[in-house]
Structure formats: C-alpha cells, structure tokens
Design a protein around this motif. Structure first.
Motif, PDB file in Angstrom:
ATOM      1  N   GLU A   1     -29.233  36.095  11.683  1.00  0.00           N
ATOM      2  CA  GLU A   1     -29.854  35.903  12.009  1.00  0.00           C
ATOM      3  C   GLU A   1     -31.126  34.893  11.055  1.00  0.00           C
ATOM      4  OE1 GLU A   1     -34.140  38.933  12.429  1.00  0.00           O
ATOM      5  OE2 GLU A   1     -32.381  39.760  11.796  1.00  0.00           O
ATOM      6  N   VAL A   2     -30.955  34.676   9.531  1.00  0.00           N
ATOM      7  CA  VAL A   2     -31.479  33.743   9.021  1.00  0.00           C
ATOM      8  C   VAL A   2     -31.378  32.426   9.407  1.00  0.00           C
ATOM      9  CG1 VAL A   2     -31.558  32.558   6.597  1.00  0.00           C
ATOM     10  CG2 VAL A   2     -31.252  34.611   7.435  1.00  0.00           C
ATOM     11  N   VAL A   3     -29.894  32.125  10.456  1.00  0.00           N
ATOM     12  CA  VAL A   3     -29.071  31.057  10.186  1.00  0.00           C
ATOM     13  C   VAL A   3     -30.178  30.764  12.241  1.00  0.00           C
ATOM     14  CG1 VAL A   3     -27.176  29.952  11.735  1.00  0.00           C
ATOM     15  CG2 VAL A   3     -26.863  31.143   9.649  1.00  0.00           C
TER      16      VAL A   3
ATOM     17  N   THR B   1     -29.255  28.271  17.628  1.00  0.00           N
ATOM     18  CA  THR B   1     -29.381  29.411  17.851  1.00  0.00           C
ATOM     19  C   THR B   1     -28.303  30.168  18.314  1.00  0.00           C
ATOM     20  OG1 THR B   1     -31.466  27.705  17.766  1.00  0.00           O
ATOM     21  CG2 THR B   1     -31.838  29.941  18.531  1.00  0.00           C
ATOM     22  N   PHE B   2     -28.382  29.679  19.972  1.00  0.00           N
ATOM     23  CA  PHE B   2     -28.077  31.062  20.656  1.00  0.00           C
ATOM     24  C   PHE B   2     -26.392  31.656  20.892  1.00  0.00           C
ATOM     25  CE2 PHE B   2     -30.663  29.158  23.671  1.00  0.00           C
ATOM     26  CZ  PHE B   2     -31.647  30.095  24.311  1.00  0.00           C
ATOM     27  N   THR B   3     -25.071  30.788  19.622  1.00  0.00           N
ATOM     28  CA  THR B   3     -24.847  31.524  18.898  1.00  0.00           C
ATOM     29  C   THR B   3     -24.516  32.405  18.114  1.00  0.00           C
ATOM     30  OG1 THR B   3     -22.881  29.320  19.531  1.00  0.00           O
ATOM     31  CG2 THR B   3     -21.921  30.501  18.660  1.00  0.00           C
ATOM     32  N   ALA B   4     -25.599  31.745  17.557  1.00  0.00           N
ATOM     33  CA  ALA B   4     -25.577  32.429  15.578  1.00  0.00           C
ATOM     34  C   ALA B   4     -26.416  34.386  15.950  1.00  0.00           C
ATOM     35  CB  ALA B   4     -26.619  31.708  15.338  1.00  0.00           C
ATOM     36  N   ALA B   5     -27.317  33.705  17.233  1.00  0.00           N
ATOM     37  CA  ALA B   5     -28.206  34.949  17.600  1.00  0.00           C
ATOM     38  C   ALA B   5     -26.850  35.964  18.399  1.00  0.00           C
ATOM     39  CB  ALA B   5     -29.386  34.759  18.583  1.00  0.00           C
TER      40      ALA B   5
ATOM     41  N   LEU C   1     -23.448  44.972   8.857  1.00  0.00           N
ATOM     42  CA  LEU C   1     -24.456  44.232   8.879  1.00  0.00           C
ATOM     43  C   LEU C   1     -24.937  43.237   8.261  1.00  0.00           C
ATOM     44  CD1 LEU C   1     -26.851  45.643  10.001  1.00  0.00           C
ATOM     45  CD2 LEU C   1     -26.762  47.029   8.155  1.00  0.00           C
ATOM     46  N   PHE C   2     -24.620  43.064   7.280  1.00  0.00           N
ATOM     47  CA  PHE C   2     -24.986  41.622   6.346  1.00  0.00           C
ATOM     48  C   PHE C   2     -24.812  40.806   6.424  1.00  0.00           C
ATOM     49  CE2 PHE C   2     -24.849  39.674   2.180  1.00  0.00           C
ATOM     50  CZ  PHE C   2     -26.097  39.255   2.203  1.00  0.00           C
ATOM     51  N   ILE C   3     -23.835  40.634   7.275  1.00  0.00           N
ATOM     52  CA  ILE C   3     -23.410  38.942   7.423  1.00  0.00           C
ATOM     53  C   ILE C   3     -24.627  39.002   9.240  1.00  0.00           C
ATOM     54  CG2 ILE C   3     -21.409  38.099   9.226  1.00  0.00           C
ATOM     55  CD1 ILE C   3     -19.741  39.407   7.354  1.00  0.00           C
TER      56      ILE C   3
ATOM     57  N   GLY D   1     -33.578  39.563   7.750  1.00  0.00           N
ATOM     58  CA  GLY D   1     -33.418  38.274   8.572  1.00  0.00           C
ATOM     59  C   GLY D   1     -34.354  37.251   7.518  1.00  0.00           C
ATOM     60  N   ALA D   2     -35.157  38.604   7.831  1.00  0.00           N
ATOM     61  CA  ALA D   2     -36.902  38.269   7.387  1.00  0.00           C
ATOM     62  C   ALA D   2     -36.923  37.879   6.040  1.00  0.00           C
ATOM     63  CB  ALA D   2     -38.229  39.179   6.974  1.00  0.00           C
ATOM     64  N   VAL D   3     -35.710  38.238   4.733  1.00  0.00           N
ATOM     65  CA  VAL D   3     -36.072  37.791   3.695  1.00  0.00           C
ATOM     66  C   VAL D   3     -36.002  35.925   3.010  1.00  0.00           C
ATOM     67  CG1 VAL D   3     -35.280  37.915   0.852  1.00  0.00           C
ATOM     68  CG2 VAL D   3     -36.771  39.520   2.079  1.00  0.00           C
TER      69      VAL D   3
END
Length: 114
Positions: free
Chosen positions: A22-24, A44-48, A15-17, A75-77
């Motif tokens: 999400e940040v990426v 964007t699409f690969t990381a998502a 979950l943390f990864i 992700g927000a932080v």
C-alpha cells in the motif's frame, strides 16, 4: 528441521506485506503526477493489485475489522514517513506524535488478536 507456520502467523505476515505494498502504490501514485508518467502508473496499479490480493488472503484467517485497520495503518504510517523524508512534508512534533499513535494502535490490535 523446518517448522510449520501457523495460519494466524502467515496471515499477519501477508497482511504486513500488503500494508507495505500500500505504501508502494500510494507513493507511486504521487510520483505518477496524475497518471501521466507510465512507469509510475504501472507500478501504482501493480502494487495496488498485490496489496488487495494479499489483504484478501489474510482475511481468510483474520477478522475484517482488525485486518483492515492494520492494513490501512501500516500504509498510513509508511506513506506519512515517506512524505516526511522524501516529499518535504512538515515534521512537527504533533505530526510525529500522531504517527506514533497509529503505530501504537496497530501493535495493540496485534496484541489483542493473539
């Protein structure tokens, strides 16, 4: 000598990864300038995809409400912090305090799930 990782610990790690990915993807989406820059669009699409996949794996073990709140919180932080550092977003005390409240919420959800 190897110890096995509990399913819950593994789920929290995934979950943390997922939150970091999400940040990426959010940062890469900003850098893609409306999907006009192909390398950032691909990132964007690969990381998502990776973020959603790892979230899905974590949901096999963790409650959906907790996992989703932590995923979006990480992700927000992360994105808010990158915005302050690299996108010249304002760094007011109130803004930093609100980011800290999200971190406290994430840690609280983790502590309550143990």
């Amino acid at each position: 000598m190897f110890t096995s990782i509990s399913p819950a610990a593994l789920a929290w790690g995934l979950l943390f990864i997922a939150g970091l990915l999400e940040v990426v993807w959010a940062s890469a989406m900003k850098a893609s300038e409306g999907f006009t820059k192909l390398p950032y669009t691909a990132l964007t699409f690969t990381a998502a995809w990776g973020s959603f996949w790892l979230l899905g794996l974590a949901l096999k073990t963790l409650p959906v409400g907790t996992a989703y709140a932590v995923w979006t919180g990480v992700g927000a932080v992360g994105v808010a912090t990158l915005g302050l550092l690299f996108f010249n977003e304002p760094a007011s005390l109130a803004r930093i305090g609100c980011i800290a409240l999200i971190v406290i919420g994430i840690l609280g959800l983790k502590a309550l799930s143990a």
